[in-house]
Design a protein around this motif. Structure first.
Motif, PDB file in Angstrom:
ATOM      1  N   CYS A   1       0.826  -1.207   0.000  1.00 59.60           N
ATOM      2  CA  CYS A   1       0.000   0.000   0.000  1.00 59.60           C
ATOM      3  C   CYS A   1       0.859   1.255   0.000  1.00 59.60           C
ATOM      4  N   ARG A   2       1.908   1.271   0.809  1.00 58.33           N
ATOM      5  CA  ARG A   2       2.791   2.433   0.855  1.00 58.33           C
ATOM      6  C   ARG A   2       3.443   2.692  -0.501  1.00 58.33           C
ATOM      7  N   ARG A   3       3.939   1.633  -1.142  1.00 56.27           N
ATOM      8  CA  ARG A   3       4.599   1.796  -2.431  1.00 56.27           C
ATOM      9  C   ARG A   3       3.608   2.245  -3.501  1.00 56.27           C
ATOM     10  N   LEU A   4       2.406   1.714  -3.425  1.00 58.02           N
ATOM     11  CA  LEU A   4       1.367   2.078  -4.384  1.00 58.02           C
ATOM     12  C   LEU A   4       1.066   3.568  -4.305  1.00 58.02           C
ATOM     13  N   ARG A   5       0.878   4.070  -3.085  1.00 59.62           N
ATOM     14  CA  ARG A   5       0.566   5.493  -2.918  1.00 59.62           C
ATOM     15  C   ARG A   5       1.778   6.375  -3.211  1.00 59.62           C
ATOM     16  N   ALA A   6       2.964   5.898  -2.869  1.00 54.99           N
ATOM     17  CA  ALA A   6       4.176   6.684  -3.148  1.00 54.99           C
ATOM     18  C   ALA A   6       4.373   6.861  -4.654  1.00 54.99           C
ATOM     19  N   ALA A   7       3.888   5.878  -5.424  1.00 50.36           N
ATOM     20  CA  ALA A   7       4.001   5.951  -6.880  1.00 50.36           C
ATOM     21  C   ALA A   7       2.911   6.828  -7.489  1.00 50.36           C
ATOM     22  N   GLY A   8       2.023   7.356  -6.638  1.00 50.82           N
ATOM     23  CA  GLY A   8       0.966   8.236  -7.128  1.00 50.82           C
ATOM     24  C   GLY A   8      -0.291   7.526  -7.584  1.00 50.82           C
ATOM     25  N   SER A   9      -0.391   6.221  -7.323  1.00 54.93           N
ATOM     26  CA  SER A   9      -1.580   5.476  -7.741  1.00 54.93           C
ATOM     27  C   SER A   9      -2.795   5.875  -6.912  1.00 54.93           C
ATOM     28  N   THR A  10      -3.937   6.009  -7.586  1.00 56.29           N
ATOM     29  CA  THR A  10      -5.186   6.336  -6.904  1.00 56.29           C
ATOM     30  C   THR A  10      -6.156   5.155  -6.897  1.00 56.29           C
ATOM     31  N   VAL A  11      -5.662   3.968  -7.210  1.00 58.97           N
ATOM     32  CA  VAL A  11      -6.518   2.775  -7.187  1.00 58.97           C
ATOM     33  C   VAL A  11      -7.061   2.559  -5.772  1.00 58.97           C
ATOM     34  N   PRO A  12      -8.381   2.396  -5.619  1.00 56.80           N
ATOM     35  CA  PRO A  12      -8.937   2.128  -4.289  1.00 56.80           C
ATOM     36  C   PRO A  12      -8.393   0.806  -3.726  1.00 56.80           C
ATOM     37  N   VAL A  13      -8.121   0.795  -2.433  1.00 54.32           N
ATOM     38  CA  VAL A  13      -7.586  -0.398  -1.781  1.00 54.32           C
ATOM     39  C   VAL A  13      -8.457  -0.759  -0.573  1.00 54.32           C
ATOM     40  N   ILE A  14      -8.933  -1.995  -0.559  1.00 49.96           N
ATOM     41  CA  ILE A  14      -9.610  -2.546   0.614  1.00 49.96           C
ATOM     42  C   ILE A  14      -8.680  -3.577   1.214  1.00 49.96           C
ATOM     43  N   MET A  15      -8.301  -3.386   2.460  1.00 49.80           N
ATOM     44  CA  MET A  15      -7.367  -4.327   3.070  1.00 49.80           C
ATOM     45  C   MET A  15      -8.122  -5.393   3.861  1.00 49.80           C
ATOM     46  N   LEU A  16      -7.544  -6.586   3.849  1.00 48.01           N
ATOM     47  CA  LEU A  16      -8.069  -7.717   4.607  1.00 48.01           C
ATOM     48  C   LEU A  16      -7.176  -7.944   5.811  1.00 48.01           C
ATOM     49  N   THR A  17      -7.765  -7.994   6.981  1.00 49.60           N
ATOM     50  CA  THR A  17      -6.990  -8.289   8.178  1.00 49.60           C
ATOM     51  C   THR A  17      -7.581  -9.508   8.870  1.00 49.60           C
ATOM     52  N   ALA A  18      -6.707 -10.372   9.385  1.00 41.48           N
ATOM     53  CA  ALA A  18      -7.165 -11.625   9.982  1.00 41.48           C
ATOM     54  C   ALA A  18      -7.799 -11.415  11.341  1.00 41.48           C
ATOM     55  N   ARG A  19      -7.630 -10.245  11.901  1.00 39.65           N
ATOM     56  CA  ARG A  19      -8.218  -9.970  13.207  1.00 39.65           C
ATOM     57  C   ARG A  19      -8.512  -8.477  13.306  1.00 39.65           C
ATOM     58  N   GLY A  20      -9.391  -8.133  14.196  1.00 46.02           N
ATOM     59  CA  GLY A  20      -9.735  -6.735  14.366  1.00 46.02           C
ATOM     60  C   GLY A  20      -8.733  -6.021  15.239  1.00 46.02           C
ATOM     61  N   ASP A  21      -7.472  -6.199  14.929  1.00 44.55           N
ATOM     62  CA  ASP A  21      -6.405  -5.600  15.732  1.00 44.55           C
ATOM     63  C   ASP A  21      -6.289  -4.110  15.421  1.00 44.55           C
ATOM     64  N   ASP A  22      -6.443  -3.283  16.438  1.00 48.76           N
ATOM     65  CA  ASP A  22      -6.419  -1.840  16.227  1.00 48.76           C
ATOM     66  C   ASP A  22      -5.131  -1.370  15.575  1.00 48.76           C
ATOM     67  N   THR A  23      -4.004  -1.932  16.010  1.00 45.69           N
ATOM     68  CA  THR A  23      -2.713  -1.494  15.478  1.00 45.69           C
ATOM     69  C   THR A  23      -2.609  -1.786  13.991  1.00 45.69           C
ATOM     70  N   ASP A  24      -2.976  -3.012  13.590  1.00 42.59           N
ATOM     71  CA  ASP A  24      -2.924  -3.373  12.173  1.00 42.59           C
ATOM     72  C   ASP A  24      -3.852  -2.498  11.346  1.00 42.59           C
ATOM     73  N   ILE A  25      -5.049  -2.257  11.850  1.00 44.88           N
ATOM     74  CA  ILE A  25      -6.028  -1.454  11.105  1.00 44.88           C
ATOM     75  C   ILE A  25      -5.524  -0.038  10.908  1.00 44.88           C
ATOM     76  N   VAL A  26      -5.028   0.567  11.980  1.00 46.52           N
ATOM     77  CA  VAL A  26      -4.528   1.939  11.886  1.00 46.52           C
ATOM     78  C   VAL A  26      -3.320   2.007  10.961  1.00 46.52           C
ATOM     79  N   ARG A  27      -2.409   1.050  11.085  1.00 45.41           N
ATOM     80  CA  ARG A  27      -1.236   1.037  10.198  1.00 45.41           C
ATOM     81  C   ARG A  27      -1.646   0.925   8.733  1.00 45.41           C
ATOM     82  N   GLY A  28      -2.622   0.073   8.466  1.00 41.57           N
ATOM     83  CA  GLY A  28      -3.080  -0.102   7.088  1.00 41.57           C
ATOM     84  C   GLY A  28      -3.725   1.154   6.537  1.00 41.57           C
ATOM     85  N   LEU A  29      -4.544   1.798   7.345  1.00 41.17           N
ATOM     86  CA  LEU A  29      -5.196   3.029   6.902  1.00 41.17           C
ATOM     87  C   LEU A  29      -4.178   4.136   6.693  1.00 41.17           C
ATOM     88  N   GLU A  30      -3.212   4.230   7.595  1.00 45.42           N
ATOM     89  CA  GLU A  30      -2.177   5.259   7.445  1.00 45.42           C
ATOM     90  C   GLU A  30      -1.292   5.002   6.226  1.00 45.42           C
TER      91      GLU A  30
END
Length: 227
Positions: A65-94
């Motif tokens: 996700c970081r590389r995609l956005r750094a390259a200027g891509s605007t493709v929508p991204v939905i991330m899959l997480t194996a658990r509702g872990d707050d840290t993983d969710i926040v990291r993914g959104l950021e």
């Protein structure tokens, strides 16, 4: 038919999701690693939305996700997480993800999230060329420029900006933005809003920690209005 890229290393999960999405009329391409996913995302004509597992071998979903956005891509991204872990969710959104679902995810939920993300990427038809103290928002062309420099905004961030800038000075609650931008209603997660606003500020503000365009109204939400 919308083109979906599914990046998931678990064969059974990947095959199951691919089958479900194809039954709903999507064209699906798959990748088992982050590296393979990035290679497919390099051609923006073949992918309209990416569904990305966070826990991948090699380059993980956060880095994809970081590389995609750094390259200027605007493709929508939905991330899959194996658990509702707050840290993983926040990291993914950021890192630049637009939305997330927790596995195991049901077919109706995943399909609904994909439809909502694709709607956010659709053009709007409003008056172009709004001037906001150096920030120019062209609603018809879906472009944003700041002091003559074009800004690459993924659909979710652009929708947040379009929604708020349409009513300068109005305070938007997180729940209102979840309904209007994400189509989540009151079942959504306010972290989606906070993360999108944070990413948007990083691109449109001179000093993100001292925002000029999008101000926090403590205890309520956010307000657009250059100060």
């Amino acid at each position: 038919m919308p083109h979906v890229l599914l990046i998931e290393d678990d064969v059974s999960v990947r095959d199951g999701m691919e089958l479900v999405l194809r039954r709903h009329g999507y064209e699906v391409r798959t990748a088992a690693t982050g590296e393979a996913g990035l290679a497919l995302l390099a051609d923006p004509t073949t992918v309209e939305i990416a569904v990305l597992d966070l826990m991948l071998p090699g380059i993980d979903g956060f880095e994809v996700c970081r590389r995609l956005r750094a390259a200027g891509s605007t493709v929508p991204v939905i991330m899959l997480t194996a658990r509702g872990d707050d840290t993983d969710i926040v990291r993914g959104l950021e890192a630049g993800a637009d939305d997330y679902v927790v596995k195991p995810v049901t077919a109706p939920v995943l399909e609904a999230r994909i439809r909502a993300a694709l709607r956010r990427a659709e053009p709007t038809r409003d008056a172009p060329g709004e001037q906001h103290a150096g920030l120019v928002i062209d609603r018809a062309g879906l472009t944003v420029t700041k002091r003559g420099t074009s800004l690459a905004l993924p659909p979710t961030e652009l929708r947040v900006l379009l929604e708020m800038s349409a009513a300068p000075g109005r305070v938007f609650t997180r729940e209102q933005l979840l309904r209007s931008v994400w189509d989540h209603g009151f079942l959504g997660d306010s972290r989606l809003v906070d993360a999108a606003v944070g990413r948007l500020r990083a691109k449109i503000e001179d000093i993100p920690a001292k925002p000029r365009y999008i101000q926090t109204v403590r205890g309520f939400g956010y307000r657009f209005g250059p100060v």
